[in-house]
Design an enzyme around this catalytic site. Structure first.
Site, PDB file in Angstrom:
ATOM      1  N   CYS A 136     -96.050  24.138 -24.635  1.00 45.30           N
ATOM      2  CA  CYS A 136     -95.390  24.579 -26.012  1.00 45.30           C
ATOM      3  C   CYS A 136     -96.435  24.964 -26.858  1.00 45.30           C
ATOM      4  O   CYS A 136     -96.256  25.547 -28.092  1.00 45.30           O
ATOM      5  CB  CYS A 136     -94.508  23.548 -26.251  1.00 45.30           C
ATOM      6  SG  CYS A 136     -93.047  22.863 -25.247  1.00 45.30           S
TER       7      CYS A 136
ATOM      8  N   ASN B 204     -85.321  24.888 -27.759  1.00 45.53           N
ATOM      9  CA  ASN B 204     -87.040  25.078 -27.557  1.00 45.53           C
ATOM     10  C   ASN B 204     -87.273  25.972 -26.619  1.00 45.53           C
ATOM     11  O   ASN B 204     -86.921  25.786 -25.221  1.00 45.53           O
ATOM     12  CB  ASN B 204     -87.340  23.733 -27.313  1.00 45.53           C
ATOM     13  CG  ASN B 204     -88.885  23.501 -26.894  1.00 45.53           C
ATOM     14  OD1 ASN B 204     -89.657  24.376 -26.971  1.00 45.53           O
ATOM     15  ND2 ASN B 204     -89.228  22.306 -26.875  1.00 45.53           N
TER      16      ASN B 204
ATOM     17  N   HIS C  98     -93.990  24.918 -34.058  1.00 47.32           N
ATOM     18  CA  HIS C  98     -93.268  25.162 -32.696  1.00 47.32           C
ATOM     19  C   HIS C  98     -91.872  24.596 -32.891  1.00 47.32           C
ATOM     20  O   HIS C  98     -91.760  23.733 -33.714  1.00 47.32           O
ATOM     21  CB  HIS C  98     -94.252  24.178 -31.701  1.00 47.32           C
ATOM     22  CG  HIS C  98     -93.398  23.994 -30.566  1.00 47.32           C
ATOM     23  ND1 HIS C  98     -92.671  24.831 -29.765  1.00 47.32           N
ATOM     24  CD2 HIS C  98     -92.908  23.032 -29.864  1.00 47.32           C
ATOM     25  CE1 HIS C  98     -91.865  24.505 -28.825  1.00 47.32           C
ATOM     26  NE2 HIS C  98     -92.076  23.150 -28.806  1.00 47.32           N
TER      27      HIS C  98
HETATM   28  N1  ACO Z   1     -75.944  13.767 -26.096  1.00 51.64           N
HETATM   29  C1  ACO Z   1     -75.463  12.575 -26.495  1.00 51.64           C
HETATM   30  N2  ACO Z   1     -76.197  11.524 -26.510  1.00 51.64           N
HETATM   31  C2  ACO Z   1     -77.634  11.590 -25.927  1.00 51.64           C
HETATM   32  C3  ACO Z   1     -78.047  12.703 -25.545  1.00 51.64           C
HETATM   33  C4  ACO Z   1     -77.321  13.694 -25.672  1.00 51.64           C
HETATM   34  N3  ACO Z   1     -77.461  15.057 -25.182  1.00 51.64           N
HETATM   35  N4  ACO Z   1     -79.134  12.593 -25.132  1.00 51.64           N
HETATM   36  C5  ACO Z   1     -79.352  11.354 -25.348  1.00 51.64           C
HETATM   37  N5  ACO Z   1     -78.334  10.616 -25.658  1.00 51.64           N
HETATM   38  C6  ACO Z   1     -78.138   9.248 -26.139  1.00 51.64           C
HETATM   39  C7  ACO Z   1     -79.115   8.302 -25.168  1.00 51.64           C
HETATM   40  O1  ACO Z   1     -78.680   8.014 -23.901  1.00 51.64           O
HETATM   41  C8  ACO Z   1     -79.130   7.095 -26.203  1.00 51.64           C
HETATM   42  O2  ACO Z   1     -77.959   6.383 -25.821  1.00 51.64           O
HETATM   43  P1  ACO Z   1     -77.767   4.675 -25.745  1.00 51.64           P
HETATM   44  O3  ACO Z   1     -78.215   4.574 -27.300  1.00 51.64           O
HETATM   45  O4  ACO Z   1     -76.811   4.463 -25.453  1.00 51.64           O
HETATM   46  O5  ACO Z   1     -78.974   4.490 -24.775  1.00 51.64           O
HETATM   47  C9  ACO Z   1     -78.870   7.837 -27.708  1.00 51.64           C
HETATM   48  O6  ACO Z   1     -78.353   8.984 -27.471  1.00 51.64           O
HETATM   49  C10 ACO Z   1     -80.034   7.543 -28.420  1.00 51.64           C
HETATM   50  O7  ACO Z   1     -81.232   8.210 -27.758  1.00 51.64           O
HETATM   51  P2  ACO Z   1     -82.701   8.272 -28.151  1.00 51.64           P
HETATM   52  O8  ACO Z   1     -83.399   8.902 -27.197  1.00 51.64           O
HETATM   53  O9  ACO Z   1     -83.061   7.254 -28.748  1.00 51.64           O
HETATM   54  O10 ACO Z   1     -82.084   9.536 -29.352  1.00 51.64           O
HETATM   55  P3  ACO Z   1     -83.112  10.032 -30.487  1.00 51.64           P
HETATM   56  O11 ACO Z   1     -82.686   9.932 -31.797  1.00 51.64           O
HETATM   57  O12 ACO Z   1     -84.805   9.589 -29.992  1.00 51.64           O
HETATM   58  O13 ACO Z   1     -83.095  11.513 -30.007  1.00 51.64           O
HETATM   59  C11 ACO Z   1     -84.312  13.247 -28.883  1.00 51.64           C
HETATM   60  C12 ACO Z   1     -83.689  11.997 -28.645  1.00 51.64           C
HETATM   61  C13 ACO Z   1     -83.552  14.269 -29.740  1.00 51.64           C
HETATM   62  C14 ACO Z   1     -84.810  13.677 -27.435  1.00 51.64           C
HETATM   63  C15 ACO Z   1     -85.554  12.926 -29.760  1.00 51.64           C
HETATM   64  O14 ACO Z   1     -86.368  11.789 -29.259  1.00 51.64           O
HETATM   65  C16 ACO Z   1     -86.646  14.115 -29.838  1.00 51.64           C
HETATM   66  O15 ACO Z   1     -86.434  14.814 -30.618  1.00 51.64           O
HETATM   67  N6  ACO Z   1     -87.795  13.891 -29.319  1.00 51.64           N
HETATM   68  C17 ACO Z   1     -88.810  14.855 -29.359  1.00 51.64           C
HETATM   69  C18 ACO Z   1     -88.425  15.571 -27.932  1.00 51.64           C
HETATM   70  C19 ACO Z   1     -88.558  17.186 -28.203  1.00 51.64           C
HETATM   71  O16 ACO Z   1     -88.200  17.957 -29.066  1.00 51.64           O
HETATM   72  N7  ACO Z   1     -89.143  17.701 -26.782  1.00 51.64           N
HETATM   73  C20 ACO Z   1     -89.338  19.047 -26.712  1.00 51.64           C
HETATM   74  C21 ACO Z   1     -90.247  19.124 -25.798  1.00 51.64           C
HETATM   75  S1  ACO Z   1     -92.034  18.676 -26.433  1.00 51.64           S
HETATM   76  C22 ACO Z   1     -92.482  19.738 -27.383  1.00 51.64           C
HETATM   77  O17 ACO Z   1     -91.894  20.651 -27.395  1.00 51.64           O
HETATM   78  C23 ACO Z   1     -93.411  19.190 -28.177  1.00 51.64           C
END
Ligand code: ACO
Length: 322
Positions: free
Chosen positions: A116, A279, A249
């Site tokens: 990215c 993304n 990004h």
């Molecule tokens: N729909 C519904 N529920 C979901 C989904 C979904 N698509 N995905 C995960 N969950 C659930 C999980 O299973 C978890 O359930 P649980 O509590 O029963 O275990 C709950 O939602 C919370 O999960 P978390 O991972 O704690 O959620 P968080 O608030 O951290 O959000 C996310 C997850 C959006 C991935 C976040 O961590 C994030 O934005 N991280 C950055 C990742 C990113 O943007 N990566 C892109 C690539 S890297 C880059 O480009 C730099």
């Protein structure tokens, strides 16, 4: 011929594939909701490349738009740097395939792989080639088909990504242009975001789909984006208040807004397009840049801060006087 001092962006372009996949569509594919995706990421829809539509096809459309914006023809280009982690094939590079599609038979063409952060790496690379006098006009492209490396059963990752391409024409100029660029990498973080499969013995060995520790990625991204912004501004004797446009990004609205808040950049100076294309990895920054350049937000003389972060981990910034 004396070496040109600097490089400047002469035109921008972008392209998204036709097929739209909305959050509602995803509700019938995995256990998720539109509300969850919007609240956690800001994403509303993403584009999916058609069967047989490749990274170099998307790159071609974006490149043509950037060339038209610059008032140039493909033959005016003597360097292509294409950032992608989803190339058309193992080799030749997607840059060479793009060169062929553009009908260019001179100059240099190669891919950059920094996930990215790829566009920031590619732009910094092209800037160095132009500053050295080795090349005069570059096409710098970010293009991806991430839909092909997703596990469409994993709701934690498949909702986050999409396909697309963005491009800029970078040319030699007596005035900046690009003020400075700053690149970083730390391979110690390879485990928190990767696509571990590889080609060997005529097949794919290992898992060819994207794996991510979302929480760890979120924390690292916000930290390094904040550090990079300060690094770029202090290298140029500028302050956060001097930034007219923050083009980070486009991974997730929350990463952008957390970073902007920590830096003290107001939301109205942040360019956000992730809601429409999710993304798109290396394509995300030039996609956002093209939207803000074409809708008239970014004007000549504005200070534009580009920031990338991605797998590797890699990160970096490019500071531009538009
Ligand atoms: N729909 C519904 N529920 C979901 C989904 C979904 N698509 N995905 C995960 N969950 C659930 C999980 O299973 C978890 O359930 P649980 O509590 O029963 O275990 C709950 O939602 C919370 O999960 P978390 O991972 O704690 O959620 P968080 O608030 O951290 O959000 C996310 C997850 C959006 C991935 C976040 O961590 C994030 O934005 N991280 C950055 C990742 C990113 O943007 N990566 C892109 C690539 S890297 C880059 O480009 C730099």
């Amino acid at each position: 011929m004396s070496a040109p001092a600097r490089s400047r962006i002469a035109g921008t372009g972008s392209h998204l594939p036709a097929r739209v996949l909305t959050n509602r569509d995803l509700e019938s594919m995995v256990d998720t909701t539109d509300e969850w995706i919007v609240a956690r990421t800001g994403i509303r829809e993403r584009r999916i490349a058609a069967d047989g539509e490749t990274t170099s096809d998307l790159a071609l459309a974006a490149a043509r738009n950037a060339l038209a914006a610059a008032g140039l023809r493909p033959g005016d280009i003597d360097l292509i740097v294409l950032a992608t982690s989803t190339p058309d094939m193992v080799f030749p590079s997607s840059a060479c395939l793009l060169q062929k599609k553009l009908g260019i038979r001179h100059g240099a063409a190669f891919d950059v792989q920094a996930v990215c952060s790829g566009f920031v790496y590619a732009l910094a690379t092209a800037d160095q080639f132009i500053r050295s006098g080795m090349h005069r006009r570059a096409l710098v492209v970010g293009a991806e088909v991430f839909s092909r490396i997703l596990d469409w059963k994993d709701r934690g990752t498949c909702v986050l990504f999409g396909d697309g391409a963005g491009a800029v024409v970078l040319e030699a100029s007596p005035e900046p242009g690009i003020l400075s660029s700053h690149l970083h990498a730390d391979g110690a973080y390879a485990d928190i975001l990767n696509t571990p499969g590889h080609v060997s013995g005529g097949g794919v060995t290992g898992d060819p789909t994207l794996k991510m520790d979302g929480g760890a990625v979120f924390k690292l991204a916000v930290r390094v984006l904040e550090e990079s912004a300060h690094e770029a501004l202090s290298a140029n004797g500028l302050a956060v208040a001097d930034v007219d446009w923050f083009v980070a990004h486009q991974a997730n609205v929350r990463i952008i807004s957390h970073t902007a808040r920590k830096l003290g950049i107001p939301p109205e100076k942040c360019v956000v397009t992730v809601d429409r294309h999710a993304n798109t990895s290396a394509a995300s920054i030039p996609l956002a840049l093209d939207v803000a350049a074409r809708d008239g937000r970014i004007k000549r003389g504005d200070l534009v801060l580009l920031e990338g972060v991605g797998g590797g981990f890699t990160w970096g910034s490019v500071l531009i006087r538009w």
